[in-house]
Scaffold this active site. Structure first.
Site, PDB file in Angstrom:
ATOM      1  N   GLU A 139       0.857  -1.192   0.000  1.00  0.00           N
ATOM      2  CA  GLU A 139       0.000   0.000   0.000  1.00  0.00           C
ATOM      3  C   GLU A 139       0.884   1.230   0.000  1.00  0.00           C
ATOM      4  OE1 GLU A 139      -2.849   0.151   3.266  1.00  0.00           O
ATOM      5  OE2 GLU A 139      -2.839   2.352   3.263  1.00  0.00           O
ATOM      6  N   GLU A 144      -2.827  11.652   3.013  1.00  0.00           N
ATOM      7  CA  GLU A 144      -3.716  11.098   4.029  1.00  0.00           C
ATOM      8  C   GLU A 144      -3.498  11.834   5.343  1.00  0.00           C
ATOM      9  OE1 GLU A 144      -3.172   6.996   5.217  1.00  0.00           O
ATOM     10  OE2 GLU A 144      -5.288   6.809   5.704  1.00  0.00           O
TER      11      GLU A 144
HETATM   12  C1  NAG Z   1      -9.744   3.930   2.879  1.00  0.00           C
HETATM   13  O1  NAG Z   1      -9.940   2.548   3.020  1.00  0.00           O
HETATM   14  C2  NAG Z   1      -8.801   1.795   3.391  1.00  0.00           C
HETATM   15  C3  NAG Z   1      -9.158   0.389   3.654  1.00  0.00           C
HETATM   16  O2  NAG Z   1      -9.768  -0.206   2.596  1.00  0.00           O
HETATM   17  C4  NAG Z   1      -8.080   2.301   4.595  1.00  0.00           C
HETATM   18  O3  NAG Z   1      -6.852   1.655   4.774  1.00  0.00           O
HETATM   19  C5  NAG Z   1      -7.901   3.757   4.462  1.00  0.00           C
HETATM   20  O4  NAG Z   1      -7.332   4.206   5.635  1.00  0.00           O
HETATM   21  C6  NAG Z   1      -9.235   4.371   4.191  1.00  0.00           C
HETATM   22  N1  NAG Z   1      -9.107   5.766   4.254  1.00  0.00           N
HETATM   23  C7  NAG Z   1     -10.148   6.491   4.352  1.00  0.00           C
HETATM   24  C8  NAG Z   1      -9.860   7.931   4.409  1.00  0.00           C
HETATM   25  O5  NAG Z   1     -11.283   6.047   4.390  1.00  0.00           O
END
Ligand code: NAG
Ligand code: NAG
Length: 320
Positions: A139, A144
């Site tokens: 990943e 983020e």
């Molecule tokens: C988006 O989804 C993934 C898991 O599928 C997760 O790891 C990630 O943190 C999520 N982020 C948000 C902002 O939803």
């Protein structure tokens, strides 16, 4: 004859320069995703949020009818709902999670953003993974964060056996060096950017900017340039049909393959954009972020607090 010969050698030189490896940093545009193109490039994932957020991810038709996504010209907006007070016993605030139909390995992706979601409880992400097989295929988190707490961190998450060296040529600051998802509750190996305009309200006040990821078998690099940063490379600013990352300078985050076999830990990835509220990360640090009350109650009762909880993309361009 002489002239022909020179032309031939010139062509040879040009041709050699385009062989992969001949000029490592040169890539050609394969996907130019602008405005309504987002509706074709991505699938809408109306599924429960795996991170337990106070959201309900809706399908494309529902999202369009609620104006959670909106495309016009070179604008694509993706937001969470910001009008309704929620029933505490009912589903979360409607939001959107999209995943590219196509997968990518070696590539450059340019995320040209005018605005990103802001506000208490928000947890937006632009990332790349194979979520159906997570964490086996690795990943890469490009953008983020939670609760407006900047600057941005770029982070890798992998199976055990992938670490990063402490000494790297990058402008960002190392967090944990072990990328192994089983260490410290899936913290991953992150690099915190130093540019305060890379996340949240300062990002938006400056008109956003460009996030760029380059993934090769040798390294993964992430750059960020704020909208008015004079150093943004010309090929990015001018939406070039080719880009050459050799001219981009020191990245904010640099993940080399010296202690991590990137070909082994990183496989074909989707590009994913999701916007959740509260959940495992934003919810757990909510109180420490200077946000009022408790996260879920705040989300349920304050729709107007989510008016700025939207991405505005000027485009995504992928080069391979
Ligand atoms: C988006 O989804 C993934 C898991 O599928 C997760 O790891 C990630 O943190 C999520 N982020 C948000 C902002 O939803
Ligand atoms: C939908 O959202 C866009 C972008 O924010 C906005 O310009 C437009 O007025 C909205 N449409 C409606 C019907 O609310």
């Amino acid at each position: 004859m002489l002239k022909l010969f020179s032309l031939a050698s010139l062509l040879t030189v040009v041709w050699l320069a385009r062989i992969p490896g001949g000029s490592a940093g040169t890539y050609s545009l394969t996907n130019n995703v602008v405005g309504s193109d987002f509706y074709n490039f991505f699938n809408w994932q109306a599924q429960p949020d795996p991170t337990h957020g106070r959201v309900e991810y809706v399908d494309q038709a529902t999202g369009r009818s609620l104006n959670l996504t909106y495309a016009s010209g070179d604008t694509f907006v993706l937001r969470t709902e910001s009008r309704s007070i929620l029933n505490p016993a009912g589903p979360g605030r409607p939001s959107v999670r999209i995943r590219s139909k196509k997968t990518f390995t070696t590539h450059v992706a340019v995320f040209d953003l005018r605005h990103m979601p802001q506000g208490c409880g928000t947890w937006p992400a632009i990332w790349e993974t194979e979520d159906d097989n997570w964490p086996n295929d690795g990943e890469i988190d490009i953008l983020e964060g939670v609760n407006d707490q900047g600057p941005n961190a770029a982070t890798l998450h992998t199976l055990p056996g992938c670490t990063m060296p402490a000494e790297r040529v990058q402008t960002g600051i190392n967090g944990q060096l072990d990328c192994d998802w089983t260490v410290n509750g899936n913290t991953g190996c992150g690099v915190r950017m130093t540019d305060p305009t890379s996340y949240g309200p300062p990002f938006n006040q400056n008109g956003g900017g460009w996030y760029v990821v380059e993934r090769t078998t040798q390294f993964i690099k992430v750059w960020f340039w704020s909208r008015n940063n004079p150093s943004v490379p010309v090929d990015i600013k001018n939406r070039g049909v080719q880009v050459n990352t050799d001219s981009y300078g020191t990245p904010a985050a640099h993940f080399p393959n010296t202690q991590c076999d990137l070909e082994r830990f990183f496989k074909r990835h989707f590009i994913i954009i999701n916007l959740t509220l509260c959940g495992d990360w934003a919810g757990s640090v909510y109180g420490n972020s200077g946000c009022p009350g408790t996260c879920v109650e705040f989300v349920d009762n304050n729709p107007q607090a989510f008016r700025e909880a939207y991405f505005d993309f000027a485009g995504i361009r992928v080069y391979e």
